[in-house]
Design an enzyme around this catalytic site. Structure first.
Site, PDB file in Angstrom:
ATOM      1  CE1 TYR A 281      38.517  36.304 -23.430  1.00 34.03           C
ATOM      2  CE2 TYR A 281      38.971  38.652 -23.377  1.00 34.03           C
ATOM      3  CZ  TYR A 281      38.654  37.510 -24.081  1.00 34.03           C
ATOM      4  OH  TYR A 281      38.474  37.575 -25.435  1.00 34.03           O
ATOM      5  CD  GLU A 288      42.857  31.404 -25.889  1.00 30.48           C
ATOM      6  OE1 GLU A 288      42.810  31.968 -27.005  1.00 30.48           O
ATOM      7  OE2 GLU A 288      41.915  31.426 -25.079  1.00 30.48           O
TER       8      GLU A 288
END
Length: 357
Positions: A281, A288
């Site tokens: 994660y 991103e």
């Protein structure tokens, strides 16, 4: 000295109720033999602390099984009739015993008793209807969640396997055409993932709305705004890393939910679902963020999504300003979601340890 206690009685179509006035009764012995009920106990009655006993020969046959419950003030006895019906009196003798009196707290006429039965039947039918409705809703909800999770699992599995195979076959070249080969399925899966926010909001699943919203909005922002609207980003290797990390998490999450629809658990899968996200994660959010940083010069050059202001002000609001703010919010969301996922993991494995003990 043996004494007779005061006994109150009432009936229904299937049962006889006796209430024996004895305080702190002990050594209670109640039995039915040859249609005669015999009672004996030590307790405090009208004549003080003594042994009290009585017997009653019933008007019609009763079952030998008898139940009784002692409270601090009395002994309650329930006797079941052999056949359903309404008795004109309790005992064979027309003249009732002097110690036997009607229990007006529970007394009902035959018509009132029939109304009581009807009310109980109506209540039972209503509860049955509600239960069937709830079962139908649960079944519908489970079917919906099963189909949704299965579709998402198949979609992200296809993405993960396709990217893995292409990486082994084409090597580094596969990093540059990920968007063109994978984007259609990723657009579908991430658009469908918006349903998860609605599921959380309307209580279809028990999870927090805010963490779900952060993840879905964050991914879709990167997918549709950063990758989807900028052709210059399509050939960047960062697309590969973002898509690969997303799918690596989901191929463990969705099958865990699928098994949950059947109230089934596979320990290995449970551990993976609550552990794989720990490294993946943050890496996904980092990928991103790299994609956002790489897109900022492109947005500055193309002026895409920028807002032009009047010449009197002499400037415009570039979309890159929004992206700088978004980068801060991205890592704030990472902190919130990491806390949420860690609490879920801690709660899950703490519960399993308690069950094991």
């Amino acid at each position: 000295m043996t004494l007779t206690p005061l006994v109150y009685w009432a009936q229904r179509h299937e049962e006889i109720y006796l209430r024996v006035e004895l305080t702190d009764a002990q050594n209670i012995d109640v039995l039915v033999h040859e249609n005669v009920l015999k009672f004996q106990a030590l307790g405090r009655g009208a004549k003080g602390q003594h042994n009290y006993e009585f017997s009653l020969e019933f008007l019609l046959p009763v079952k030998t099984e008898v139940s009784h419950k002692s409270t601090q003030r009395q002994v309650n006895i329930t006797v079941r009739k052999q056949q359903r019906g309404w008795w004109e009196r309790l005992t064979v003798l027309e003249r009732k015993p002097v110690f036997l009196v009607p229990d007006f707290d529970r007394w009902l006429d035959e018509s009132d008793a029939e109304m009581e039965i009807q009310e109980k039947e109506d209540k039972k039918n209503r509860l049955k209807t509600v239960r069937h409705t709830e079962e139908g809703f649960i079944s519908l909800k489970t079917s919906f969640l099963l189909v949704y999770n299965l579709v998402q699992f198949l979609g992200f599995s296809w993405i993960f396997v396709n990217m893995t195979v292409r990486l082994f076959i084409f090597g580094q070249d596969s990093l540059y055409d990920t968007f063109h080969t994978i984007s259609d399925v990723m657009f579908f899966c991430q658009t469908l993932a918006s349903v998860e926010v609605l599921n959380a909001a309307f209580g279809v699943v028990r999870t927090g709305v805010i963490p779900t919203l952060i993840q879905v909005v964050g991914r879709n922002f990167v997918l549709f705004i950063i990758f989807g609207s900028l052709e210059e980003m399509h050939h960047r290797p960062v697309v590969f890393f973002v898509f690969y990390l997303w799918s690596a998490i989901e191929i463990f999450r969705y099958p865990f939910y699928i098994l949950g629809c059947f109230n089934t658990e596979w320990k290995t899968l449970t551990w993976l679902r609550y552990s794989v996200w720990i490294p993946l994660y943050p890496l996904g959010v980092l990928a991103e963020a790299v994609a956002v940083v790489q897109s900022i010069p492109i947005f500055d050059q193309t002026k895409l999504y920028s807002i032009s202001l009047p010449k009197a002000i002499g400037t415009s609001i570039n979309f890159s300003y929004v992206l700088h703010v978004y980068l801060v919010l991205m890592f704030l969301g990472l902190f919130i979601n990491f806390q949420h996922l860690y609490k879920q993991r801690k709660r899950r494995f703490r519960t399993k340890k308690r069950k094991a003990q």
